[in-house]
Design an enzyme around this catalytic site. Structure first.
Site, PDB file in Angstrom:
ATOM      1  N   ASN A 282       0.832  -1.284   0.005  1.00 29.00           N
ATOM      2  CA  ASN A 282       0.138  -0.488   0.091  1.00 29.00           C
ATOM      3  C   ASN A 282       0.984   1.425   0.198  1.00 29.00           C
ATOM      4  O   ASN A 282       1.718   1.572   1.168  1.00 29.00           O
ATOM      5  CB  ASN A 282      -1.101   0.014   1.034  1.00 29.00           C
ATOM      6  CG  ASN A 282      -1.829   1.265   1.001  1.00 29.00           C
ATOM      7  OD1 ASN A 282      -1.960   1.683   0.647  1.00 29.00           O
ATOM      8  ND2 ASN A 282      -2.054   1.173   2.608  1.00 29.00           N
ATOM      9  N   TRP A 283       0.851   1.615  -0.824  1.00 31.73           N
ATOM     10  CA  TRP A 283       2.303   2.843  -0.981  1.00 31.73           C
ATOM     11  C   TRP A 283       2.061   4.230  -0.743  1.00 31.73           C
ATOM     12  O   TRP A 283       1.610   5.244  -0.934  1.00 31.73           O
ATOM     13  CB  TRP A 283       2.232   3.051  -2.474  1.00 31.73           C
ATOM     14  CG  TRP A 283       3.246   2.161  -3.688  1.00 31.73           C
ATOM     15  CD1 TRP A 283       3.381   0.469  -2.830  1.00 31.73           C
ATOM     16  CD2 TRP A 283       3.240   1.634  -4.041  1.00 31.73           C
ATOM     17  NE1 TRP A 283       4.155   0.102  -3.680  1.00 31.73           N
ATOM     18  CE2 TRP A 283       4.934   0.257  -4.600  1.00 31.73           C
ATOM     19  CE3 TRP A 283       3.742   2.859  -5.906  1.00 31.73           C
ATOM     20  CZ2 TRP A 283       4.922   0.175  -5.930  1.00 31.73           C
ATOM     21  CZ3 TRP A 283       4.386   2.169  -6.890  1.00 31.73           C
ATOM     22  CH2 TRP A 283       5.300   1.341  -6.554  1.00 31.73           C
ATOM     23  N   LYS A 284       0.224   4.154  -0.333  1.00 32.83           N
ATOM     24  CA  LYS A 284      -0.260   5.317  -0.119  1.00 32.83           C
ATOM     25  C   LYS A 284      -0.353   6.477  -0.861  1.00 32.83           C
ATOM     26  O   LYS A 284       0.120   6.509  -2.148  1.00 32.83           O
ATOM     27  CB  LYS A 284      -0.308   5.592   1.523  1.00 32.83           C
ATOM     28  CG  LYS A 284      -0.418   4.224   2.122  1.00 32.83           C
ATOM     29  CD  LYS A 284       0.100   5.020   3.809  1.00 32.83           C
ATOM     30  CE  LYS A 284       0.103   3.287   4.536  1.00 32.83           C
ATOM     31  NZ  LYS A 284      -0.228   3.559   6.132  1.00 32.83           N
TER      32      LYS A 284
ATOM     33  N   HIS B   9      -9.799   1.093   4.675  1.00 32.27           N
ATOM     34  CA  HIS B   9      -8.032   1.138   5.102  1.00 32.27           C
ATOM     35  C   HIS B   9      -9.154   2.384   6.281  1.00 32.27           C
ATOM     36  O   HIS B   9      -9.642   3.116   6.459  1.00 32.27           O
ATOM     37  CB  HIS B   9      -7.174   1.596   4.798  1.00 32.27           C
ATOM     38  CG  HIS B   9      -5.838   1.995   5.224  1.00 32.27           C
ATOM     39  ND1 HIS B   9      -5.459   3.039   6.556  1.00 32.27           N
ATOM     40  CD2 HIS B   9      -5.310   1.144   4.729  1.00 32.27           C
ATOM     41  CE1 HIS B   9      -4.062   2.374   6.368  1.00 32.27           C
ATOM     42  NE2 HIS B   9      -3.859   1.452   5.735  1.00 32.27           N
TER      43      HIS B   9
ATOM     44  N   GLU C 121      -7.075   4.728   7.708  1.00 26.24           N
ATOM     45  CA  GLU C 121      -6.869   6.492   7.205  1.00 26.24           C
ATOM     46  C   GLU C 121      -8.330   6.768   6.786  1.00 26.24           C
ATOM     47  O   GLU C 121      -8.591   7.608   6.662  1.00 26.24           O
ATOM     48  CB  GLU C 121      -6.034   6.100   6.854  1.00 26.24           C
ATOM     49  CG  GLU C 121      -4.164   5.730   7.087  1.00 26.24           C
ATOM     50  CD  GLU C 121      -2.815   5.899   6.602  1.00 26.24           C
ATOM     51  OE1 GLU C 121      -3.229   5.508   5.511  1.00 26.24           O
ATOM     52  OE2 GLU C 121      -2.445   5.089   6.656  1.00 26.24           O
TER      53      GLU C 121
ATOM     54  N   GLU D  27      -5.582  -4.904  10.206  1.00 30.28           N
ATOM     55  CA  GLU D  27      -4.471  -3.844  10.488  1.00 30.28           C
ATOM     56  C   GLU D  27      -4.855  -2.903  11.992  1.00 30.28           C
ATOM     57  O   GLU D  27      -5.476  -2.046  11.937  1.00 30.28           O
ATOM     58  CB  GLU D  27      -4.481  -3.037   9.426  1.00 30.28           C
ATOM     59  CG  GLU D  27      -4.537  -3.694   8.107  1.00 30.28           C
ATOM     60  CD  GLU D  27      -3.741  -2.698   7.407  1.00 30.28           C
ATOM     61  OE1 GLU D  27      -3.104  -2.595   7.180  1.00 30.28           O
ATOM     62  OE2 GLU D  27      -4.675  -1.529   7.131  1.00 30.28           O
TER      63      GLU D  27
ATOM     64  N   GLY E 261       2.007   2.559  10.968  1.00 31.48           N
ATOM     65  CA  GLY E 261       3.063   2.858  10.390  1.00 31.48           C
ATOM     66  C   GLY E 261       3.662   4.027  11.707  1.00 31.48           C
ATOM     67  O   GLY E 261       4.310   5.106  12.040  1.00 31.48           O
TER      68      GLY E 261
ATOM     69  N   SER F 233       2.654  -1.959  10.592  1.00 28.69           N
ATOM     70  CA  SER F 233       4.442  -2.024  10.638  1.00 28.69           C
ATOM     71  C   SER F 233       5.031  -3.822  10.797  1.00 28.69           C
ATOM     72  O   SER F 233       6.094  -4.247  11.210  1.00 28.69           O
ATOM     73  CB  SER F 233       5.356  -1.365  12.408  1.00 28.69           C
ATOM     74  OG  SER F 233       4.466  -0.193  12.499  1.00 28.69           O
TER      75      SER F 233
ATOM     76  N   GLY G 172       3.271  -0.949   4.111  1.00 31.45           N
ATOM     77  CA  GLY G 172       2.975   0.541   3.947  1.00 31.45           C
ATOM     78  C   GLY G 172       3.908   0.803   3.646  1.00 31.45           C
ATOM     79  O   GLY G 172       4.965   0.456   2.849  1.00 31.45           O
ATOM     80  N   GLY G 173       5.219   1.280   4.771  1.00 28.18           N
ATOM     81  CA  GLY G 173       6.565   1.705   4.915  1.00 28.18           C
ATOM     82  C   GLY G 173       7.127   0.928   4.216  1.00 28.18           C
ATOM     83  O   GLY G 173       7.738   1.447   3.056  1.00 28.18           O
TER      84      GLY G 173
HETATM   85  C1  PEP Z   1      -1.087   0.525   6.322  1.00 29.43           C
HETATM   86  O1  PEP Z   1      -1.102   1.520   5.856  1.00 29.43           O
HETATM   87  O2  PEP Z   1      -1.665  -0.389   5.770  1.00 29.43           O
HETATM   88  C2  PEP Z   1       0.381  -0.250   6.713  1.00 29.43           C
HETATM   89  C3  PEP Z   1       0.628  -1.795   7.544  1.00 29.43           C
HETATM   90  O3  PEP Z   1       1.273   0.799   6.901  1.00 29.43           O
HETATM   91  P1  PEP Z   1       2.564   0.575   7.343  1.00 29.43           P
HETATM   92  O4  PEP Z   1       3.527  -1.081   7.269  1.00 29.43           O
HETATM   93  O5  PEP Z   1       4.095   1.492   7.476  1.00 29.43           O
HETATM   94  O6  PEP Z   1       2.356  -0.134   9.116  1.00 29.43           O
END
Ligand code: PEP
Length: 258
Positions: free
Chosen positions: A11-13, A97, A99, A169, A175, A215, A236-237
């Site tokens: 997920n590149w957001k 998601h 967010e 999640e 994040g 994470s 994500g990251g």
């Molecule tokens: C996400 O936003 O779906 C996610 C898992 O982010 P991160 O891996 O950065 O926690």
């Protein structure tokens, strides 16, 4: 060992211009492009879908979007429909998601309408569920996750139910660098699979992939992916760099043979 083919989704957001996205995809094609034990999905921003899709071609990495609008077309300025995504060869879409729930006011009812619109357009929804820190501390994790799951999947036709992917999640892990321990995550994944059994039937529930997100990094992935009901990751990251994403795909491949 999981009976399901693991899935690693990035997920590149709101990161990467189309040119930056093309650079990352070119690197990933070289590092994981011949991977056959793991399903890989890249979810760039809308503006990079066409460019990334062109580079992926018909290869083993699939294209995903991060959202859609529930209606097929019309006066919805700034929005993008399921059929528009399908036309760009998108096959997966992240929905619900945290967010989007927290920052854009998406309720379970909105998420449900999006899930149904996605399935109607033959897109595979990646339905995100998860509790906040306050909800976990109040002992409400399973209640919150169960409600999001049931509401998100309401009305899903039996014939399409196995197209759904669920991502657990925990909001407090996204994040933040804080990860659920493998045992904490497995407890919720097992609960999700049992609830899917009630909602969709046991056979379908045994085939649905349940991803962990929050994470997930190369140094904690092996332990998470070794759990019986963790079938991959929504990343994500660590999906923004070729090296860390490749390490995660390799970790998922190891979980198949472990
Ligand atoms: C996400 O936003 O779906 C996610 C898992 O982010 P991160 O891996 O950065 O926690």
């Amino acid at each position: 060992m999981s009976k399901r083919i693991p899935l690693i989704a990035g997920n590149w957001k709101m990161n990467k211009t189309a040119s930056e996205a093309a650079e990352l995809v070119t690197a990933l094609r070289a590092s994981v492009g011949s991977q056959s034990q793991v399903h890989i999905v890249l979810c760039p921003p809308f503006t990079a879908l066409d460019r990334v899709g062109g580079l992926l071609g018909g290869g083993p990495m699939a294209l995903g979007a991060q959202n859609l609008h529930e209606k097929p077309n019309g006066a919805f300025t700034g929005e993008v429909s399921a059929s528009m995504l399908r036309d760009l060869h998108v096959t997966y879409v992240i929905l619900g998601h945290s967010e989007r729930r927290a920052l854009f006011g998406e309720t379970d009812a909105v998420v449900n309408r999006k899930v149904l619109a996605a399935l109607d357009a033959t897109l595979r929804p990646i339905l995100c569920v998860g509790e906040t820190l306050a909800e976990r501390e109040a002992g409400r994790t399973l209640e919150v996750v169960g409600t999001q799951l049931e509401a998100g999947l309401a009305g899903v036709p039996a014939a399409k139910a196995d197209q759904v992917v669920v991502a657990y999640e925990p909001v407090w892990a996204i994040g933040t660098g804080k990860t659920a321990t493998p045992a904490m995550a497995q407890e919720v994944h097992a609960f999700i699979r049992a609830r899917l059994g009630q909602l969709l039937g046991l056979e379908t529930a045994s085939r649905v992939r349940i991803l962990y997100g929050g994470s997930m990094k190369p140094d904690n992935a092996d332990a998470l992916l070794a759990e019986a009901d963790i079938d991959g990751g929504l990343i994500g990251g660590a999906s923004l760099e070729a090296k860390s994403f490749t390490d995660l795909v390799n970790s998922a491949a190891r979980s198949v043979t472990a």
